[in-house]
Design an enzyme around this catalytic site. Structure first.
Site, short mmCIF file in Angstrom:
data_model
loop_
_atom_site.label_atom_id
_atom_site.label_comp_id
_atom_site.label_asym_id
_atom_site.label_seq_id
_atom_site.Cartn_x
_atom_site.Cartn_y
_atom_site.Cartn_z
N ASP A 75 -10.06 3.52 1.91
CA ASP A 75 -10.31 3.05 3.29
C ASP A 75 -10.87 4.19 4.16
O ASP A 75 -11.68 3.94 5.05
CB ASP A 75 -9.01 2.53 3.93
CG ASP A 75 -8.62 1.16 3.40
OD1 ASP A 75 -9.50 0.43 2.89
OD2 ASP A 75 -7.42 0.80 3.49
N LYS A 104 0.81 -1.23 0.00
CA LYS A 104 0.00 0.00 0.00
C LYS A 104 0.84 1.29 0.00
O LYS A 104 0.40 2.31 -0.49
CB LYS A 104 -0.95 0.02 1.21
CG LYS A 104 -2.13 -0.93 1.06
CD LYS A 104 -3.08 -0.77 2.24
CE LYS A 104 -4.31 -1.63 2.09
NZ LYS A 104 -5.29 -1.41 3.15
N ARG A 141 0.84 -1.09 20.27
CA ARG A 141 1.84 -1.97 20.92
C ARG A 141 3.20 -1.29 20.91
O ARG A 141 3.87 -1.20 21.92
CB ARG A 141 1.87 -3.30 20.14
CG ARG A 141 2.87 -4.29 20.66
CD ARG A 141 2.79 -5.59 19.90
NE ARG A 141 3.09 -5.44 18.47
CZ ARG A 141 3.08 -6.43 17.60
NH1 ARG A 141 2.77 -7.65 17.99
NH2 ARG A 141 3.37 -6.22 16.33
P1 NAP Z 1 -0.21 -2.84 9.44
O1 NAP Z 1 0.13 -1.55 8.75
O2 NAP Z 1 0.69 -4.01 9.30
O3 NAP Z 1 -0.41 -2.50 11.02
C1 NAP Z 1 -0.69 -3.52 11.93
C2 NAP Z 1 -1.08 -2.91 13.28
O4 NAP Z 1 -1.49 -3.99 14.13
C3 NAP Z 1 0.06 -2.20 14.00
O5 NAP Z 1 -0.46 -1.15 14.76
C4 NAP Z 1 0.63 -3.33 14.88
O6 NAP Z 1 1.32 -2.86 16.03
C5 NAP Z 1 -0.65 -4.01 15.31
N1 NAP Z 1 -0.47 -5.41 15.71
C6 NAP Z 1 -0.20 -6.46 14.90
N2 NAP Z 1 -0.15 -7.61 15.64
C7 NAP Z 1 -0.39 -7.26 16.92
C8 NAP Z 1 -0.47 -7.99 18.15
N3 NAP Z 1 -0.28 -9.32 18.18
N4 NAP Z 1 -0.74 -7.32 19.29
C9 NAP Z 1 -0.93 -5.97 19.26
N5 NAP Z 1 -0.87 -5.22 18.13
C10 NAP Z 1 -0.61 -5.86 16.98
O7 NAP Z 1 -1.65 -3.37 8.96
P2 NAP Z 1 -2.90 -2.49 8.49
O8 NAP Z 1 -2.92 -2.39 7.02
O9 NAP Z 1 -2.90 -1.24 9.29
O10 NAP Z 1 -4.13 -3.45 8.89
C11 NAP Z 1 -4.53 -3.64 10.25
C12 NAP Z 1 -5.81 -4.49 10.29
O11 NAP Z 1 -6.89 -3.79 9.66
C13 NAP Z 1 -5.70 -5.82 9.53
O12 NAP Z 1 -6.35 -6.82 10.28
C14 NAP Z 1 -6.46 -5.58 8.23
O13 NAP Z 1 -7.04 -6.76 7.71
C15 NAP Z 1 -7.55 -4.63 8.72
N6 NAP Z 1 -8.09 -3.79 7.63
C16 NAP Z 1 -9.42 -3.94 7.35
C17 NAP Z 1 -10.00 -3.17 6.35
C18 NAP Z 1 -11.45 -3.33 6.05
O14 NAP Z 1 -11.85 -3.05 4.91
N7 NAP Z 1 -12.26 -3.75 7.00
C19 NAP Z 1 -9.21 -2.23 5.63
C20 NAP Z 1 -7.86 -2.12 5.95
C21 NAP Z 1 -7.32 -2.91 6.96
P3 NAP Z 1 2.91 -2.53 15.96
O15 NAP Z 1 3.03 -1.16 15.35
O16 NAP Z 1 3.34 -2.59 17.35
O17 NAP Z 1 3.54 -3.59 15.08
#
Ligand code: NAP
Length: 284
Positions: A106, A70, A153
């Site tokens: 988003d 992204k 986190r």
């Molecule tokens: P990302 O950029 O990789 O960010 C992941 C986030 O989750 C970070 O804040 C990370 O914390 C935290 N995290 C991951 N594992 C964790 C754990 N075990 N305990 C605590 N915190 C944890 O991913 P993203 O693109 O932002 O996506 C995040 C979520 O949103 C995903 O599940 C994705 O599927 C969902 N999402 C959904 C939609 C929708 O249309 N509904 C759209 C976009 C995203 P750290 O910074 O500490 O690593």
């Protein structure tokens, strides 16, 4: 029926096997009798530039971008819409006259999922500090929450995102996940933008029911499973639980409209995504 005039839309990411976007968009194309097809391609980081060039060269209508591309896709695009510029990440690309323009739908997805439900008089809590959290924060600011608490986190990333909110005219605080319960107590809106609770780690949740105010709205961006542990905790607390499925549908609807110029059949898209996620859950 696919023929020589069929227009191509697709998803590029790595991995993409569990995406529901092909089912959601193809159902929408079919409902409106549009001669489009949506496919999904597993593209690794090293091939990203060539994939974008290839899609431009063959005249694809556009594509979605998912994890982990992204942000890195931006350098291969010709132009960015304001939505992508603000968030610093792209999830939708429109190709016109061989020029690729990046958008972030988003933000629109979160905004629509929360439309008419916000409690803007109270602070909002956004849990997470990755790409989805940034989109959520942009939407929450647009919905009128002046004060936003970011919990993550990795506290340093929460601090950076809070700095960004302040630079956008909002008022932000930040904390680690050890303090998220205390932060939630004063909030009217809670958004989980971490991957906590996502399949297969379905027992995880950033908050427990006694930490969630009964008069709050809780949106979980995680949509697989559909009823996450956090949403179950929110319901038990008496809060209004909003599924990430809503964000999925509305971000997809906005992409559909950008590619086709037609109003998206959101109900058709929701049903297609639901069907697909229910099958996945059964298999999982
Ligand atoms: P990302 O950029 O990789 O960010 C992941 C986030 O989750 C970070 O804040 C990370 O914390 C935290 N995290 C991951 N594992 C964790 C754990 N075990 N305990 C605590 N915190 C944890 O991913 P993203 O693109 O932002 O996506 C995040 C979520 O949103 C995903 O599940 C994705 O599927 C969902 N999402 C959904 C939609 C929708 O249309 N509904 C759209 C976009 C995203 P750290 O910074 O500490 O690593």
């Amino acid at each position: 029926m696919i023929d020589a005039s069929t227009k191509l839309c697709c998803l590029i990411g790595h991995p993409i096997a569990h995406s529901v976007s092909p089912q959601m968009h193809n159902a929408a194309f079919k409902a409106l009798k549009l001669n489009y097809v949506y496919l999904a391609f597993d593209v690794e980081e090293d091939d990203l530039g060539r994939a974008v060039e290839g899609l431009k060269a063959i005249g694809a209508a556009g594509f979605n971008v998912t994890i982990p591309h992204k942000v890195s896709v931006i350098k291969f695009l010709d132009d960015l819409d304001e939505s992508a510029e603000v968030v610093g990440a792209v999830n939708t690309v429109v190709i016109r006259d061989e020029l690729a323009r990046g958008y972030n739908t988003d933000v629109h997805g979160v905004e629509e999922a929360l439309r008419g439900r916000t409690r803007a008089a109270k602070p909002a809590l956004v849990i997470g500090a990755g790409g989805a959290a940034r989109a959520a924060v942009a939407a929450v600011l647009k919905l009128g929450h002046g004060k936003i608490i970011i919990a993550n986190r990795t506290v340093e990333k929460a601090r950076e995102l809070a700095g960004w909110v302040n630079s956008m005219g909002g008022e932000a605080e930040f904390c680690g996940l050890d303090e998220v319960g205390r932060a939630a107590a004063e909030c009217g809106l809670i958004v989980n933008a971490t991957s906590m609770g996502m399949h297969p780690r379905i027992d995880e949740a950033p908050l427990r029911r006694w930490e969630i105010p009964g008069d709050s709205i809780v949106l979980d961006l995680v949509y697989n499973p559909l009823r996450t542990r956090l949403l179950r905790e929110a319901e038990a607390a008496g809060a209004e639980a909003v599924s990430g499925l809503e964000v999925l549908v509305y971000q997809g609807a906005r992409a559909f409209e950008l590619w086709t110029g037609r109003e998206a059949p959101t109900e058709v898209m929701r049903e297609a995504a639901l069907r697909c996620l229910e099958v996945t859950r059964c298999e999982g």
